[in-house]
Write a protein that holds these residues in place. Sequence first.
Motif, PDB file in Angstrom:
ATOM      1  N   TYR A 231      -8.075   2.768  -3.370  1.00 14.99           N
ATOM      2  CA  TYR A 231      -6.875   3.501  -2.981  1.00 14.99           C
ATOM      3  C   TYR A 231      -6.235   4.189  -4.191  1.00 14.99           C
TER       4      TYR A 231
ATOM      5  N   ARG B  46      -9.921  -0.223   4.087  1.00 18.10           N
ATOM      6  CA  ARG B  46      -9.036  -1.256   4.627  1.00 18.10           C
ATOM      7  C   ARG B  46      -9.829  -2.499   5.019  1.00 18.10           C
TER       8      ARG B  46
ATOM      9  N   GLU C 158      -6.484   5.993   8.812  1.00 18.77           N
ATOM     10  CA  GLU C 158      -7.316   4.807   8.604  1.00 18.77           C
ATOM     11  C   GLU C 158      -7.023   3.729   9.637  1.00 18.77           C
TER      12      GLU C 158
ATOM     13  N   GLU D  24      -8.293  -3.148  -3.899  1.00 22.84           N
ATOM     14  CA  GLU D  24      -7.271  -2.097  -3.765  1.00 22.84           C
ATOM     15  C   GLU D  24      -7.522  -0.925  -4.715  1.00 22.84           C
TER      16      GLU D  24
ATOM     17  N   LEU E  27       0.815  -1.213   0.000  1.00 24.93           N
ATOM     18  CA  LEU E  27       0.000   0.000   0.000  1.00 24.93           C
ATOM     19  C   LEU E  27       0.850   1.265   0.000  1.00 24.93           C
TER      20      LEU E  27
ATOM     21  N   VAL F  90       0.589   4.177  -2.965  1.00 22.31           N
ATOM     22  CA  VAL F  90       0.327   5.579  -2.672  1.00 22.31           C
ATOM     23  C   VAL F  90       1.410   6.464  -3.280  1.00 22.31           C
TER      24      VAL F  90
ATOM     25  N   THR G 199      -3.644   6.585   4.803  1.00 23.19           N
ATOM     26  CA  THR G 199      -3.557   5.126   4.787  1.00 23.19           C
ATOM     27  C   THR G 199      -2.723   4.553   5.927  1.00 23.19           C
ATOM     28  N   GLN G 200      -1.666   5.281   6.344  1.00 20.29           N
ATOM     29  CA  GLN G 200      -0.761   4.745   7.352  1.00 20.29           C
ATOM     30  C   GLN G 200      -1.031   5.269   8.763  1.00 20.29           C
TER      31      GLN G 200
END
Length: 268
Positions: free
Chosen positions: A165, A212, A194, A162, A71, A75, A190-191
């Motif tokens: 994203y 997610r 979420e 996915e 992921l 990104v 995302t990191q």
Amino acid sequence: MFFRLFSIEWTRLTRRALFWFALAACALFTWLGLQNFYSLNQSQLLDGTLKMPGFSFDLANSLDQVLLVALTFLVIIGGLMMGNDYSQRTNQHWLMRASRPASLLSKFAMLVMFTLLLNILTLLVGGATGWYYKTFMYQTFSLTNVNGLAALAAPFYMTLVELPYLALMLLITVATRSAFAGVAIGLGYTQFIEILLSSIFYGAGWSKWMMRNLYFSATYLLNSIGNKVVPTPEYLLAPAPAFVTAAVYTLIFLAAALWLYRRQDVGG
């Protein structure tokens, strides 16, 4: 013209060192994960204390875990491939020869192909690692209870969940007109955001709709590689509704990105 643009975008991507680094990182992560399992549990697996998992475990577990690494690269690459067009003014060149929707959708198609390639590579590395340890260390390799069709389908439906994203990264980068801002916001969401929301509201009914958790829903279908059916818990959507939801999210994000992109002045 779309396919010509796609070919150009794919060539641009494969010439980046980040492309090859991402493939290598996901392959290494997959190999290390299985290597650690078979090495650390060697005595228990040999004396029967721990049941030897089947070959389907190697395939399914690899795809189940790879998002942890993949992921971040999705990104970054999504932000760079779209954002660099603004900083390097290359979008002015493309838009003299193609429509804005074709330009944006070719980038999305390129990101989809890259994501699928990552998942296929992960499946192959996981299978090769499991085959090696089961053949040369434990002498237990067998294709019993391995559903070949389910294994072939797995990279495709894991890519599907996915897609939101990828579309979201295009939307963020188009909105900010900056590779740096797009990547920073994408990684922040995302990191951090979420994951934080998933932890705080674990089990909440609405959290099943988070991107997610759509991925986690799809991982339950990976059990079909071993001809098993494992029901999803109540706080997650079943795989089929998760796929539909992922497709809807993707269409919404892509439509918003196209709407913004068509109204931007890229000549300044």
